[in-house]
Design a protein around this motif. Sequence first.
Motif, PDB file in Angstrom:
ATOM      1  N   ALA A  60       0.790  -1.223  -0.024  1.00 55.42           N
ATOM      2  CA  ALA A  60      -0.387   0.053  -0.130  1.00 55.42           C
ATOM      3  C   ALA A  60       0.826   0.919  -0.245  1.00 55.42           C
ATOM      4  O   ALA A  60       0.421   2.431  -0.138  1.00 55.42           O
ATOM      5  N   LEU A  63       1.125   1.878  -3.537  1.00 51.53           N
ATOM      6  CA  LEU A  63      -0.082   1.909  -4.408  1.00 51.53           C
ATOM      7  C   LEU A  63      -0.337   4.049  -4.070  1.00 51.53           C
ATOM      8  O   LEU A  63      -0.243   4.576  -4.719  1.00 51.53           O
ATOM      9  N   PHE A  64       0.173   3.741  -2.534  1.00 50.08           N
ATOM     10  CA  PHE A  64      -0.267   4.982  -2.332  1.00 50.08           C
ATOM     11  C   PHE A  64       0.910   5.672  -1.968  1.00 50.08           C
ATOM     12  O   PHE A  64       1.375   6.356  -1.193  1.00 50.08           O
ATOM     13  N   ASP A  67       1.606   9.578   0.217  1.00 52.36           N
ATOM     14  CA  ASP A  67       0.638   9.545   1.451  1.00 52.36           C
ATOM     15  C   ASP A  67       1.431   9.607   2.305  1.00 52.36           C
ATOM     16  O   ASP A  67       2.408   8.641   2.102  1.00 52.36           O
ATOM     17  N   VAL A  72      -1.954   6.116   4.609  1.00 50.84           N
ATOM     18  CA  VAL A  72      -1.891   4.747   4.001  1.00 50.84           C
ATOM     19  C   VAL A  72      -2.902   3.880   5.360  1.00 50.84           C
ATOM     20  O   VAL A  72      -3.328   3.219   4.781  1.00 50.84           O
ATOM     21  N   ASN A  75      -6.213   4.505   4.853  1.00 52.30           N
ATOM     22  CA  ASN A  75      -6.555   3.735   3.835  1.00 52.30           C
ATOM     23  C   ASN A  75      -6.604   2.162   4.125  1.00 52.30           C
ATOM     24  O   ASN A  75      -7.735   1.913   3.713  1.00 52.30           O
ATOM     25  N   GLN A 321       2.542   6.088 -11.044  1.00 54.58           N
ATOM     26  CA  GLN A 321       2.903   5.519  -9.971  1.00 54.58           C
ATOM     27  C   GLN A 321       3.259   5.664  -8.469  1.00 54.58           C
ATOM     28  O   GLN A 321       2.665   6.225  -7.472  1.00 54.58           O
ATOM     29  N   LEU A 374      -5.062   3.032 -12.028  1.00 55.88           N
ATOM     30  CA  LEU A 374      -4.433   3.298 -11.083  1.00 55.88           C
ATOM     31  C   LEU A 374      -5.387   3.790  -9.713  1.00 55.88           C
ATOM     32  O   LEU A 374      -5.436   3.270  -8.850  1.00 55.88           O
ATOM     33  N   LYS A 375      -6.186   4.696 -10.351  1.00 53.90           N
ATOM     34  CA  LYS A 375      -7.147   5.546  -9.300  1.00 53.90           C
ATOM     35  C   LYS A 375      -8.056   4.699  -9.178  1.00 53.90           C
ATOM     36  O   LYS A 375      -9.205   4.440  -8.150  1.00 53.90           O
ATOM     37  N   ARG A 378      -6.716   2.628  -5.973  1.00 51.67           N
ATOM     38  CA  ARG A 378      -6.856   3.217  -5.432  1.00 51.67           C
ATOM     39  C   ARG A 378      -7.582   3.101  -3.937  1.00 51.67           C
ATOM     40  O   ARG A 378      -8.279   2.656  -3.066  1.00 51.67           O
ATOM     41  N   ARG A 379      -9.000   2.860  -5.728  1.00 52.90           N
ATOM     42  CA  ARG A 379     -10.418   3.788  -4.792  1.00 52.90           C
ATOM     43  C   ARG A 379     -10.706   2.307  -4.302  1.00 52.90           C
ATOM     44  O   ARG A 379     -11.636   1.849  -3.052  1.00 52.90           O
ATOM     45  N   VAL A 381      -9.219  -0.229  -2.676  1.00 59.67           N
ATOM     46  CA  VAL A 381      -8.176  -0.315  -1.196  1.00 59.67           C
ATOM     47  C   VAL A 381      -9.807   0.449   0.307  1.00 59.67           C
ATOM     48  O   VAL A 381     -10.136  -0.109   0.460  1.00 59.67           O
TER      49      VAL A 381
END
Length: 456
Positions: A60, A63-64, A67, A72, A75, A321, A374-375, A378-379, A381
């Motif tokens: 994560a 992925l983030f 952040d 993270v 999330n 990314q 990618l977005k 993320r959502r 997660v």
Amino acid sequence: MHVVGLVMHPWVGLSDDVRLGVLTEWVTPELVDEVLAECGRGGVKPGALSPRFMVYFTLALALFAQDSYDDVAENLVGALEGMHETVPNRASFTRARQRLGPEVLEVLFRRVGGAVAPEGLVGSFWRGMRLAAVDGFVLDVPDSEANRAYFGGPTDARKAEAGFPQVRVVTLTETGTHASIDARIGGFNGGERELAVQMADSAAGMLVLMDRGLPGVELWKAYTGAGAHLLLRARSTVASRPLEVLPDGTYLGRMSLAGQRASHPGGVTVRVIEYRVDGGEVIRLLTDLMDIDTYPAAELAALYHERWEVESAYRQVKTFQRGPQQVLRSAAPALARQEVWAHLVVHHCLTLIITQVAGGERIDPDRISFVKVLKHVRRSVVTQAKDAVSAVGSFLSMLEAKVRRKLDSGPRRHRTAPRVLKRPDSKYSPSVKKRQHGPTRRVTAQLITLHPTVGG
């Protein structure tokens, strides 16, 4: 006698329920547990930050990437009751990452990674051989003493430190999908060629494309000895003397170690193909594919430009990314390597999603927007539930529906841009001011013409 009770963190017994959204389809809890056991991290007494949770947390972080630790963690657990209000402190996460180490993420990459293109996918195969490219890139890491000593970094003309220490990453990438088949991590001071040689066994049966900075006798023998075929660009001094001119205008030449005669037994015989693009400089390619009828020179010259697909894959990792020009978050070498492996795992999983969606729509994966996928991931997660894996089918169906409206960027257009240094050492350099910066522009397809050698 008064006994003080042991206070347990509220996450104890809950953190193993955390998942990584739709990416859990490929990074399953069962796979994570197998890798942990293989690396000697299994059987650890469960705590608030269990080993399985820390694998997902480290992924994560990739992925983030922009952040903080707290963000993270929120999330990951925000949708799970009883966890989002009691996030451990940053130091706890750092210690847990240190206990996990980089090996777990490396082994996880090797279990998840690999070629993914189905037979017949455009740009992925040529005359029965899977197409792959080898190249490398660097990532900035924090300028700590440990990172500087372990990885090294760029220096200026006076050999003084210039910029951040850097991790060097070399990958064997499938050109048709941008999937990482294999990868190696080293320091800035190490060479790409040495890391590339280590991946030779993973290229068996493939046609591997490489730029002119990589060819060498050791690399050639490693890949051909492993059963791979090569199509490499060469510098103007390599194999420049024809030993035998072939009927199609290509010729046999000799690539030897530095300082050796062309006839030295330590060298290798190669087929040389020369051509021009739009009448420009002569480009020289080396290949071990000697049969001029089975492997036409014109097709090989056109095929070499598939090598640039690896640059698109690196842009996905470095710009979209990770974030443009962003420094990795790990101040210790082991954690930096762990972070890089996590980025490679996440990118490969995103590639798998894109390939599946493109296959469902029967279009080229290049047409699927990496940024939008990618977005959406993320959502997935942030909104996850404990049974997030069961939602993968509906997630893919949703993406396929959006391909028709938003995710499909259409066939790739021929574009060009001035090749300039984007991050000059000094903005006051006169040579920098003379360079023409600007957006890409549309161009017509490039014309490739062979430059045949005439026999003596």
